[in-house]
Design a protein around this motif. Structure first.
Motif, PDB file in Angstrom:
ATOM      1  N   GLN A   1       0.817  -1.211   0.000  1.00  0.00           N
ATOM      2  CA  GLN A   1       0.000   0.000   0.000  1.00  0.00           C
ATOM      3  C   GLN A   1       0.851   1.261   0.000  1.00  0.00           C
ATOM      4  OE1 GLN A   1      -3.291  -0.125  -0.304  1.00  0.00           O
ATOM      5  NE2 GLN A   1      -3.211  -2.366  -0.349  1.00  0.00           N
ATOM      6  N   GLN A   2       2.168   1.070  -0.204  1.00  0.00           N
ATOM      7  CA  GLN A   2       3.108   2.188  -0.247  1.00  0.00           C
ATOM      8  C   GLN A   2       3.006   3.043   1.012  1.00  0.00           C
ATOM      9  OE1 GLN A   2       2.245   4.070  -4.078  1.00  0.00           O
ATOM     10  NE2 GLN A   2       3.763   2.774  -5.069  1.00  0.00           N
ATOM     11  N   ALA A   3       3.049   2.373   2.155  1.00  0.00           N
ATOM     12  CA  ALA A   3       2.992   3.071   3.440  1.00  0.00           C
ATOM     13  C   ALA A   3       4.198   3.992   3.579  1.00  0.00           C
ATOM     14  CB  ALA A   3       2.972   2.051   4.576  1.00  0.00           C
ATOM     15  N   PRO A   4       4.024   5.123   4.235  1.00  0.00           N
ATOM     16  CA  PRO A   4       5.119   6.099   4.329  1.00  0.00           C
ATOM     17  C   PRO A   4       6.299   5.564   5.130  1.00  0.00           C
ATOM     18  CG  PRO A   4       3.297   6.702   5.776  1.00  0.00           C
ATOM     19  CD  PRO A   4       2.809   5.583   4.922  1.00  0.00           C
ATOM     20  N   GLY A   5       7.481   6.000   4.724  1.00  0.00           N
ATOM     21  CA  GLY A   5       8.697   5.634   5.426  1.00  0.00           C
ATOM     22  C   GLY A   5       9.424   6.861   5.920  1.00  0.00           C
ATOM     23  N   LEU A   6      10.724   6.733   6.110  1.00  0.00           N
ATOM     24  CA  LEU A   6      11.488   7.847   6.654  1.00  0.00           C
ATOM     25  C   LEU A   6      11.599   9.006   5.676  1.00  0.00           C
ATOM     26  CD1 LEU A   6      14.429   6.220   8.645  1.00  0.00           C
ATOM     27  CD2 LEU A   6      12.261   7.150   9.482  1.00  0.00           C
ATOM     28  N   ALA A   7      11.544   8.726   4.371  1.00  0.00           N
ATOM     29  CA  ALA A   7      11.643   9.814   3.398  1.00  0.00           C
ATOM     30  C   ALA A   7      10.512  10.816   3.602  1.00  0.00           C
ATOM     31  CB  ALA A   7      11.618   9.255   1.981  1.00  0.00           C
ATOM     32  N   THR A   8       9.300  10.298   3.801  1.00  0.00           N
ATOM     33  CA  THR A   8       8.153  11.183   4.041  1.00  0.00           C
ATOM     34  C   THR A   8       8.309  11.910   5.364  1.00  0.00           C
ATOM     35  OG1 THR A   8       6.698   9.711   2.784  1.00  0.00           O
ATOM     36  CG2 THR A   8       5.650  11.250   4.301  1.00  0.00           C
ATOM     37  N   TRP A   9       8.697  11.184   6.378  1.00  0.00           N
ATOM     38  CA  TRP A   9       8.867  11.768   7.719  1.00  0.00           C
ATOM     39  C   TRP A   9       9.898  12.904   7.681  1.00  0.00           C
ATOM     40  CZ3 TRP A   9       6.626  11.546  12.434  1.00  0.00           C
ATOM     41  CH2 TRP A   9       7.353  11.997  13.534  1.00  0.00           C
ATOM     42  N   ARG A  10      11.020  12.655   7.026  1.00  0.00           N
ATOM     43  CA  ARG A  10      12.086  13.654   6.991  1.00  0.00           C
ATOM     44  C   ARG A  10      11.711  14.844   6.120  1.00  0.00           C
ATOM     45  NH1 ARG A  10      17.470  10.013   6.066  1.00  0.00           N
ATOM     46  NH2 ARG A  10      18.484  12.057   6.236  1.00  0.00           N
ATOM     47  N   SER A  11      10.959  14.577   5.039  1.00  0.00           N
ATOM     48  CA  SER A  11      10.554  15.685   4.160  1.00  0.00           C
ATOM     49  C   SER A  11       9.616  16.652   4.869  1.00  0.00           C
ATOM     50  CB  SER A  11       9.875  15.135   2.903  1.00  0.00           C
ATOM     51  OG  SER A  11       8.600  14.575   3.211  1.00  0.00           O
ATOM     52  N   GLU A  12       8.941  16.166   5.890  1.00  0.00           N
ATOM     53  CA  GLU A  12       8.035  17.009   6.671  1.00  0.00           C
ATOM     54  C   GLU A  12       8.728  17.637   7.873  1.00  0.00           C
ATOM     55  OE1 GLU A  12       4.897  14.303   7.563  1.00  0.00           O
ATOM     56  OE2 GLU A  12       4.037  14.359   5.534  1.00  0.00           O
ATOM     57  N   GLY A  13      10.058  17.468   7.937  1.00  0.00           N
ATOM     58  CA  GLY A  13      10.830  18.112   9.004  1.00  0.00           C
ATOM     59  C   GLY A  13      10.987  17.294  10.267  1.00  0.00           C
ATOM     60  N   GLY A  14      10.563  16.028  10.243  1.00  0.00           N
ATOM     61  CA  GLY A  14      10.656  15.202  11.435  1.00  0.00           C
ATOM     62  C   GLY A  14      12.072  14.727  11.692  1.00  0.00           C
ATOM     63  N   THR A  15      12.427  14.612  12.956  1.00  0.00           N
ATOM     64  CA  THR A  15      13.745  14.117  13.339  1.00  0.00           C
ATOM     65  C   THR A  15      13.636  12.691  13.860  1.00  0.00           C
ATOM     66  OG1 THR A  15      13.612  14.843  15.650  1.00  0.00           O
ATOM     67  CG2 THR A  15      14.385  16.465  14.012  1.00  0.00           C
ATOM     68  N   ALA A  16      14.791  12.025  13.938  1.00  0.00           N
ATOM     69  CA  ALA A  16      14.816  10.662  14.482  1.00  0.00           C
ATOM     70  C   ALA A  16      14.365  10.662  15.931  1.00  0.00           C
ATOM     71  CB  ALA A  16      16.228  10.086  14.353  1.00  0.00           C
ATOM     72  N   GLU A  17      14.811  11.662  16.699  1.00  0.00           N
ATOM     73  CA  GLU A  17      14.472  11.728  18.117  1.00  0.00           C
ATOM     74  C   GLU A  17      12.972  11.935  18.334  1.00  0.00           C
ATOM     75  OE1 GLU A  17      18.662  12.338  17.499  1.00  0.00           O
ATOM     76  OE2 GLU A  17      16.909  13.384  16.654  1.00  0.00           O
ATOM     77  N   GLN A  18      12.338  12.693  17.448  1.00  0.00           N
ATOM     78  CA  GLN A  18      10.887  12.886  17.553  1.00  0.00           C
ATOM     79  C   GLN A  18      10.144  11.587  17.261  1.00  0.00           C
ATOM     80  OE1 GLN A  18      10.564  16.080  14.711  1.00  0.00           O
ATOM     81  NE2 GLN A  18      10.329  17.651  16.297  1.00  0.00           N
ATOM     82  N   LEU A  19      10.615  10.845  16.254  1.00  0.00           N
ATOM     83  CA  LEU A  19       9.954   9.598  15.894  1.00  0.00           C
ATOM     84  C   LEU A  19      10.104   8.562  17.002  1.00  0.00           C
ATOM     85  CD1 LEU A  19       8.391   8.071  13.738  1.00  0.00           C
ATOM     86  CD2 LEU A  19      10.562   7.425  12.677  1.00  0.00           C
ATOM     87  N   ILE A  20      11.313   8.407  17.524  1.00  0.00           N
ATOM     88  CA  ILE A  20      11.528   7.477  18.627  1.00  0.00           C
ATOM     89  C   ILE A  20      10.689   7.899  19.827  1.00  0.00           C
ATOM     90  CG2 ILE A  20      13.223   6.533  20.250  1.00  0.00           C
ATOM     91  CD1 ILE A  20      13.568   5.517  17.396  1.00  0.00           C
ATOM     92  N   GLY A  21      10.639   9.178  20.087  1.00  0.00           N
ATOM     93  CA  GLY A  21       9.858   9.670  21.220  1.00  0.00           C
ATOM     94  C   GLY A  21       8.374   9.396  21.067  1.00  0.00           C
ATOM     95  N   SER A  22       7.849   9.550  19.841  1.00  0.00           N
ATOM     96  CA  SER A  22       6.414   9.301  19.631  1.00  0.00           C
ATOM     97  C   SER A  22       6.086   7.830  19.825  1.00  0.00           C
ATOM     98  CB  SER A  22       6.008   9.770  18.229  1.00  0.00           C
ATOM     99  OG  SER A  22       6.596   8.961  17.213  1.00  0.00           O
ATOM    100  N   TRP A  23       6.977   6.931  19.342  1.00  0.00           N
ATOM    101  CA  TRP A  23       6.746   5.505  19.540  1.00  0.00           C
ATOM    102  C   TRP A  23       6.848   5.137  21.012  1.00  0.00           C
ATOM    103  CZ3 TRP A  23      10.411   3.909  14.967  1.00  0.00           C
ATOM    104  CH2 TRP A  23       9.699   4.021  13.765  1.00  0.00           C
TER     105      TRP A  23
END
Length: 323
Positions: free
Chosen positions: A262-284
């Protein structure tokens, strides 16, 4: 069946068993068929945490046997994504494409047990088995008692199916009582070698868990039934399966599981929207109740947090006796 293996493979298997008994070993096993989506990476984080919390090793195994599905550059992107998130792994890198000889030797030994039989059912013949809502399709045994040739017929080879008997297959599921499936009625006769000659998922996965000395497997709940045939193969080799932890899958806003199809979003989408690794880990971590919402932290920060507060880990997943 163990006796049917060449002596050097029996020795490797026993050595891996000894390693597993002494050291905690986990693994993440992506297929380089495209970019990892966020669900894949969330499972990778949980697998990494589980191994590192116990001071164990964490390996990357590239499941690249299905050559037509492999995409150029996908493997390199997998490593880049994991590194960007801050997930480190132990050497060596394991690639299934480099281990075909091992799988073929095990398959040959299995065939001599009479638990593998040739099947000439085409995908079109079995299309009606595609159950709704992703349910597990049970092979009806069409070729089970037929005397098909193992060789080519009209230019086509048969697939090789694993005869699963009507007996209970048990394994230890972390955070739950021992799980079980009936080989005949819950799983059915799965394919171990496809008609096009490619070795199939269940055979390679079961062999790798044993020969790599894997102690625990953390993966998504969509692979729960797959544990049945893999455990059956391990038992034929007179080996205990690893402990399993099948984690819930991430879902999109419509409640559908994230998937490559289903072409689920990956890190490319996350990073293009300004998201950081620390924000993603924190949200999980926040979604699992480990840290307050809005937290930003690296995997190593999260590891320290859970080591200092093990009850957070134990309470969330009910995994007892690990610390």
């Amino acid at each position: 069946m163990l006796e049917a293996l060449p002596a050097h493979l029996r020795g490797e298997l026993l050595s891996a068993k000894a390693t597993r008994q002494k050291h905690q070993r986990g693994r993440f096993a992506p297929t380089p068929s495209g970019p990892l989506h966020l669900g894949n990476l969330h499972t990778a984080l949980l697998s990494w945490l589980f191994s590192r919390l116990q001071g164990g090793e964490w390996f990357i195994r590239i499941d690249d046997l299905d050559t037509p599905r492999i995409q150029s550059g996908a493997e390199a992107q997998i490593f880049a994504d994991l590194a960007w998130l801050g997930l480190d792994w132990d050497p060596p890198i394991w690639r299934q494409s480099e281990r075909r000889g091992l799988y073929s030797s095990v398959l040959s030994a299995l065939r001599r047990t009479d638990l593998v039989y040739p099947c000439r059912c085409s995908r079109r013949m079995l299309a009606h088995l595609s159950a709704p809502h992703g349910a597990w399709p049970i092979y009806p045994g069409t070729c089970l008692n037929k005397r098909h040739s193992w060789g080519e017929v009209q230019g086509k080879l048969p697939s090789w199916r694993f005869r699963l008997e009507a007996k209970v297959l048990n394994w230890q599921e972390l955070g739950a009582e021992t799980c079980q499936l009936n080989g005949a009625t819950d799983v059915g006769d799965v394919v171990l070698r496809r008609a096009d000659g490619y070795l199939a998922y269940h055979l390679a996965t079961a062999v790798d868990e044993l020969w790599m000395g894997i102690d625990s497997v953390v993966r998504g709940t969509d692979l729960w039934v797959s544990t049945g045939p893999q455990v059956a193969l391990m038992q034929l080799l007179q080996q205990d399966p690893p402990q399993y932890w099948h984690v819930p899958l991430l879902q999109d806003e419509q409640g559908q599981k994230l998937s490559k199809g289903q072409q689920a979003p990956g890190l490319a989408t996350w990073r293009s929207e300004g998201g950081t690794a620390e924000q993603l880990i924190g949200s999980w971590a926040a979604s699992n109740g480990w840290v307050p919402p809005g937290s930003t932290l690296s995997p190593s920060d999260l590891l320290k947090e859970l080591k200092n507060n093990p009850q957070k880990w134990l309470a969330q997943f009910k995994v007892m006796g690990l610390f």
